[in-house]
Design an enzyme around this catalytic site. Structure first.
Site, PDB file in Angstrom:
ATOM      1  N   LYS A  71      -0.199   5.431  -2.793  1.00 40.66           N
ATOM      2  CA  LYS A  71      -1.515   5.470  -2.139  1.00 40.66           C
ATOM      3  C   LYS A  71      -2.633   4.902  -3.012  1.00 40.66           C
ATOM      4  CE  LYS A  71      -1.301   6.420   1.339  1.00 40.66           C
ATOM      5  NZ  LYS A  71      -0.749   5.537   2.432  1.00 40.66           N
ATOM      6  N   THR A  74      -1.065  -0.118  -2.509  1.00 41.36           N
ATOM      7  CA  THR A  74       0.205  -0.829  -2.604  1.00 41.36           C
ATOM      8  C   THR A  74       0.329  -1.908  -1.536  1.00 41.36           C
ATOM      9  OG1 THR A  74       1.223   1.232  -3.391  1.00 41.36           O
ATOM     10  CG2 THR A  74       2.707  -0.527  -2.686  1.00 41.36           C
ATOM     11  N   HIS A 136       7.038   2.107  -7.456  1.00 46.20           N
ATOM     12  CA  HIS A 136       6.145   3.217  -7.797  1.00 46.20           C
ATOM     13  C   HIS A 136       6.563   3.854  -9.128  1.00 46.20           C
ATOM     14  CE1 HIS A 136       3.867   3.106  -4.183  1.00 46.20           C
ATOM     15  NE2 HIS A 136       4.769   3.636  -3.389  1.00 46.20           N
TER      16      HIS A 136
END
Length: 291
Positions: A71, A74, A136
């Site tokens: 969040k 991306t 991530h």
């Protein structure tokens, strides 16, 4: 983090047939137990994904990895990087541009689990070089030879309060059988217990390495990108080694990239993400700073 550590439970020693997570520190998480993997909080699925990535993924020296904490913009970063890197094949103003019919999450694949399935190694191996990939993972959990081979990394961070709010809305929207109160989510987040957290360790890992290797790791900030997207689009093109020509700059190609990758344009794409049971709109809420 001290509170998180005090609440951490350790399972017993591993026995034959036990899962990877059976030997890891564990505590309550946002929607299921989280496990601590080399200082990073992960769900069991994400922990298994990390193990597979580290064991199976084969980096190439010209790979470009787009890294973010969840969040943190991306989808926007993927759209910008894909458009910039592929503009010789896909004219930015073309009516058939891939971004008009495909979600950026599908155009730039994750190294690790995306939704419910791990990208097969064969799928990533089949991509032509230079590959544009996403993750991530914190810097410490990247496959070890990405650094040795000189793989370039673009990292985008965001104001943590905005990350918390965005994550809270997203989780409560996509997990229909689940709801977490904002106060509880805030408590977890401040303790560092969020997916791929603690967020400050995630940011610091890439920032510190960018200070050591500025030519290999480009560290960007979401609010600065929002404030002056054209400047950062040109910066990103330089880093990707596909700088804009004088002709492109003078004919407005930079501004066309910004327009094509804008929040309003991306939100209009209606395709689902790789067949996953979530709407495209789940990835686009407000895209504001200080929300």
């Amino acid at each position: 983090m001290a509170q998180a550590q005090s609440d951490t439970k350790r399972s017993g020693g591993p026995e034959e047939g036990e899962s990877l997570t059976s030997t890891l520190p564990m505590r309550e998480g946002w929607w299921r137990p989280f496990f601590l993997v080399q200082g990073c909080w992960l769900t069991p699925q994400a922990a298994k994904s990390v193990e597979l990535v580290q064991a199976q993924f084969q980096p190439r020296s010209d790979d470009i990895i787009l890294a973010t904490f969840p969040k943190c913009g991306t989808t926007w970063l993927k759209a910008l990087a894909f458009t910039i890197a592929n503009r010789s094949r896909h004219t930015v103003t073309s009516h058939g541009h891939p971004l008009l019919t495909n979600h950026p999450q599908d155009l730039v694949p994750f190294l690790e689990i995306h939704g419910r399935a791990l990208h097969p190694v064969e799928e990533l191996e089949a991509l032509p070089s230079p590959r544009l990939l996403s993750t991530h993972l914190p810097y410490a959990l990247l496959p070890s030879n990405t650094s040795a081979l000189g793989c370039r990394v673009v990292y985008l961070c965001r104001e943590p309060k905005d990350v918390l709010v965005s994550t809270w809305h997203y989780i409560n929207k996509v997990r229909r059988d689940f709801f977490i109160e904002l106060d509880k989510a805030f408590e977890f987040f401040c303790e560092g217990v969020s997916l791929y957290g603690p967020i400050w360790e995630h940011y610091l890992g890439y920032w510190k390495q960018s200070m050591i290797e500025p030519n290999r790791i480009l560290f960007l900030k979401y609010d600065e990108l929002m404030a002056d997207p054209s400047k950062h689009v040109k910066m990103l093109a330089e880093f990707l080694r596909v700088p804009f020509t004088d002709v492109e700059v003078n004919t407005g190609v930079v501004e066309e990239v910004v327009r094509l990758c804008s929040f309003e344009n991306l939100k209009g794409v209606t395709d689902r993400i790789g067949g996953l049971p979530m709407e495209n709109s789940s990835f686009f809420r407000s895209a504001k700073v200080g929300d």
